[in-house]
Design an enzyme around this catalytic site. Structure first.
Site, PDB file in Angstrom:
ATOM      1  N   LYS A 118      28.407   4.138  15.078  1.00 40.04           N
ATOM      2  CA  LYS A 118      29.360   5.258  15.096  1.00 40.04           C
ATOM      3  C   LYS A 118      30.673   4.757  14.520  1.00 40.04           C
ATOM      4  O   LYS A 118      30.945   3.562  14.534  1.00 40.04           O
ATOM      5  CB  LYS A 118      29.594   5.730  16.533  1.00 40.04           C
ATOM      6  CG  LYS A 118      30.175   7.121  16.626  1.00 40.04           C
ATOM      7  CD  LYS A 118      29.087   8.163  16.546  1.00 40.04           C
ATOM      8  CE  LYS A 118      29.627   9.555  16.743  1.00 40.04           C
ATOM      9  NZ  LYS A 118      28.542  10.512  17.027  1.00 40.04           N
TER      10      LYS A 118
HETATM   11  P1  NAD Z   1      33.579  20.232  15.563  1.00 36.46           P
HETATM   12  O1  NAD Z   1      34.794  19.501  15.099  1.00 36.46           O
HETATM   13  O2  NAD Z   1      32.817  21.049  14.616  1.00 36.46           O
HETATM   14  O3  NAD Z   1      33.966  21.157  16.815  1.00 36.46           O
HETATM   15  C1  NAD Z   1      34.658  20.715  17.928  1.00 36.46           C
HETATM   16  C2  NAD Z   1      35.099  21.949  18.714  1.00 36.46           C
HETATM   17  O4  NAD Z   1      35.728  21.552  19.926  1.00 36.46           O
HETATM   18  C3  NAD Z   1      36.110  22.820  17.969  1.00 36.46           C
HETATM   19  O5  NAD Z   1      35.802  24.177  18.200  1.00 36.46           O
HETATM   20  C4  NAD Z   1      37.424  22.463  18.668  1.00 36.46           C
HETATM   21  O6  NAD Z   1      38.396  23.502  18.568  1.00 36.46           O
HETATM   22  C5  NAD Z   1      36.930  22.297  20.073  1.00 36.46           C
HETATM   23  N1  NAD Z   1      37.853  21.606  20.955  1.00 36.46           N
HETATM   24  C6  NAD Z   1      38.605  20.508  20.699  1.00 36.46           C
HETATM   25  N2  NAD Z   1      39.353  20.217  21.771  1.00 36.46           N
HETATM   26  C7  NAD Z   1      39.067  21.150  22.717  1.00 36.46           C
HETATM   27  C8  NAD Z   1      39.520  21.388  24.031  1.00 36.46           C
HETATM   28  N3  NAD Z   1      40.433  20.609  24.608  1.00 36.46           N
HETATM   29  N4  NAD Z   1      39.002  22.425  24.715  1.00 36.46           N
HETATM   30  C9  NAD Z   1      38.067  23.228  24.137  1.00 36.46           C
HETATM   31  N5  NAD Z   1      37.606  23.060  22.896  1.00 36.46           N
HETATM   32  C10 NAD Z   1      38.109  22.023  22.202  1.00 36.46           C
HETATM   33  O7  NAD Z   1      32.660  19.097  16.223  1.00 36.46           O
HETATM   34  P2  NAD Z   1      31.110  19.180  16.532  1.00 36.46           P
HETATM   35  O8  NAD Z   1      30.395  18.513  15.418  1.00 36.46           O
HETATM   36  O9  NAD Z   1      30.767  20.546  16.942  1.00 36.46           O
HETATM   37  O10 NAD Z   1      31.003  18.189  17.779  1.00 36.46           O
HETATM   38  C11 NAD Z   1      31.229  18.626  19.110  1.00 36.46           C
HETATM   39  C12 NAD Z   1      30.660  17.607  20.088  1.00 36.46           C
HETATM   40  O11 NAD Z   1      29.249  17.474  19.842  1.00 36.46           O
HETATM   41  C13 NAD Z   1      31.222  16.202  19.957  1.00 36.46           C
HETATM   42  O12 NAD Z   1      31.255  15.608  21.226  1.00 36.46           O
HETATM   43  C14 NAD Z   1      30.211  15.487  19.073  1.00 36.46           C
HETATM   44  O13 NAD Z   1      30.234  14.098  19.236  1.00 36.46           O
HETATM   45  C15 NAD Z   1      28.943  16.108  19.595  1.00 36.46           C
HETATM   46  N6  NAD Z   1      27.807  16.033  18.670  1.00 36.46           N
HETATM   47  C16 NAD Z   1      27.878  16.536  17.424  1.00 36.46           C
HETATM   48  C17 NAD Z   1      26.763  16.482  16.588  1.00 36.46           C
HETATM   49  C18 NAD Z   1      26.753  17.094  15.213  1.00 36.46           C
HETATM   50  O14 NAD Z   1      25.676  17.126  14.598  1.00 36.46           O
HETATM   51  N7  NAD Z   1      27.859  17.611  14.713  1.00 36.46           N
HETATM   52  C19 NAD Z   1      25.589  15.869  17.042  1.00 36.46           C
HETATM   53  C20 NAD Z   1      25.534  15.369  18.332  1.00 36.46           C
HETATM   54  C21 NAD Z   1      26.658  15.462  19.146  1.00 36.46           C
END
Ligand code: NAD
Length: 409
Positions: free
Chosen positions: A102
């Site tokens: 990561k």
């Molecule tokens: P992203 O950047 O697309 O979205 C993140 C979201 O969280 C946004 O809507 C943002 O406004 C919101 N956010 C940020 N701070 C916040 C708060 N304090 N309260 C409420 N909402 C808040 O990111 P993503 O890719 O959707 O990732 C989200 C989570 O999923 C992360 O923990 C990431 O590690 C995990 N994840 C992502 C993937 C992937 O394929 N993108 C895979 C596995 C896990």
């Protein structure tokens, strides 16, 4: 407690049931390699922008390191280490031929122009290209990065090593990406909700859901659960939240967010705070934003009947204990959100074969692997009398440990 310590706490709880020696424990939790690089670029105003990039390669006993790149102001070495370690256990739980890595950049992408973001990404690749690659370490999107960032990575990597689309996943479909990758994590979360509800004698149809975070993962989770008949009664993002007890009209919300980039301002719901969302009475609570959302106090306030961790590391160990004591099942991140890396694996396979799979095949194979992995973890939790998280870690640790023994140290 810091994030890496929290991950190791979960590791230790599972390892204690597997009789690992102290040396094996140290071998398995210590990252193989940690990169920290200075990334200086010219900003649009002519000033020098100084940023720090990280890549932690945790374990590759089962295959190349695999894991996302996060662009966010909270990114640091400890967070990258914790998330890299989670990737090792995640790829093992869903039985992919990968290890865990990561990384990311300490920056606020919302304050960067597109040109600055591109220069930052290309410069980062210039610093780490010798350490990544299709057989070494394969980055993917995470918070603050997307398919465009992955396209720049592929292009910049190619300047040093030639045409290797498999050096990164989550690319645009027009540029060697896979059908279904963008939606894959949310699709997997929805499938896991369906499977877990089934074990509780329930179905998605008519069940209520609250989702924190409406980015890539949260929005696709909402979309698929809505399609399955689920009632999404609350969503939130960094701008705030909204609730609608009758169920939010997700297709309308999607249109709103496509234009305004945030959920706030959508007319089909009442404004709520993030804390209200996390503690509202709801059948299923899905954290899908950042890590560290539930501490013990917050966990005591949760009124949901089930938690499905779409985000990485949303639950601190003290909160996990509260959930366990209160009998609230938690489907852990390393299982619940593994759909993204499963389809990243399919993308890598397609790139290596220079052959495309149709969307139906991607989704069918993702479903098969997610359901099989869920069944294995659920069965182990039942058989050993442990939580789903401990069972998932036990399964992962045994697989990584076995690979280490077979391959030699
Ligand atoms: P992203 O950047 O697309 O979205 C993140 C979201 O969280 C946004 O809507 C943002 O406004 C919101 N956010 C940020 N701070 C916040 C708060 N304090 N309260 C409420 N909402 C808040 O990111 P993503 O890719 O959707 O990732 C989200 C989570 O999923 C992360 O923990 C990431 O590690 C995990 N994840 C992502 C993937 C992937 O394929 N993108 C895979 C596995 C896990």
């Amino acid at each position: 407690m810091q994030a890496f310590e929290a991950t190791n706490y979960y590791f230790d709880r599972a390892a204690a049931r597997l009789d690992l020696s102290d040396n094996t424990r140290t071998l398995m939790i210590t990252p193989d390699r940690e990169l920290r690089v200075e990334v200086a670029i010219e900003m649009d105003n002519g000033q020098i922008g100084n940023f720090i990039g990280y890549r932690v390669q945790h374990d590759n006993a089962r295959g190349p390191f695999k894991g996302g790149l996060r662009y966010h102001p909270h990114v640091d070495q400890d967070e990258a280490r914790a998330l890299a370690s989670l990737m090792t256990w995640k790829t093992a739980v869903v039985d992919l031929p990968f290890g865990g890595g990561k990384g990311g950049m300490n920056c606020d992408p919302s304050k960067l122009s597109r040109g600055e973001l591109e220069r930052l990404t290309r410069k980062f690749v210039q610093q780490i290209h010798d350490f990544i690659g299709p057989d070494k370490d394969i980055p993917a999107p995470d918070v603050g990065t997307d398919a465009q960032v992955m396209a720049w990575i592929m292009n910049e990597y190619g300047k040093f090593h030639g045409f290797h689309p498999a050096c990164v996943t989550g690319k645009p479909v027009e540029l060697h990406g896979s059908a279904g990758r963008e939606a894959a994590t949310g699709y997997g979360v929805a499938l896991i909700c369906r499977e877990m509800l089934g074990k509780l004698g329930k179905v998605v149809n008519g069940t209520t859901f609250a989702i924190q975070g409406y980015g890539n993962v949260g929005s696709y989770t909402a979309k698929f659960l809505h399609q399955m008949g689920g009632k999404i009664i609350a969503v939130s993002d960094a701008s705030g939240g909204l609730s609608q007890p009758q169920g939010i009209a997700i297709p309308e919300l999607e249109k709103h967010v496509a234009i305004s980039r945030k959920v706030v301002g959508f007319k089909g719901g009442e404004p709520i705070t993030n804390e209200q969302l996390l503690t509202m009475p709801v059948d299923v609570l899905i954290p899908a934003a950042l890590g560290g959302v539930f501490d013990a106090e917050m966990a005591r306030g949760v009124q949901a009947g089930l938690i499905v961790e779409a985000a990485n590391g949303p639950t601190w160990p003290d909160a996990d204990e509260v959930f366990e004591a209160r009998g609230i099942p938690v489907v852990p991140d390393i299982l619940a959100n593994a759909g993204g890396v499963v389809v990243s694996y399919f993308e890598w396979v397609q790139n290596l074969q220079h052959f495309r799979w149709p969307l139906e095949q991607v989704q069918r194979e993702e479903e098969r692997r997610m359901v099989e992995s869920f069944e294995k973890v659920y069965e182990m939790a039942h058989r050993k009398g442990v939580s789903l998280r401990t069972a998932a870690f036990m399964l992962a640790i045994s697989r990584v440990g076995r690979a280490r023994i077979l391959g030699g140290i």
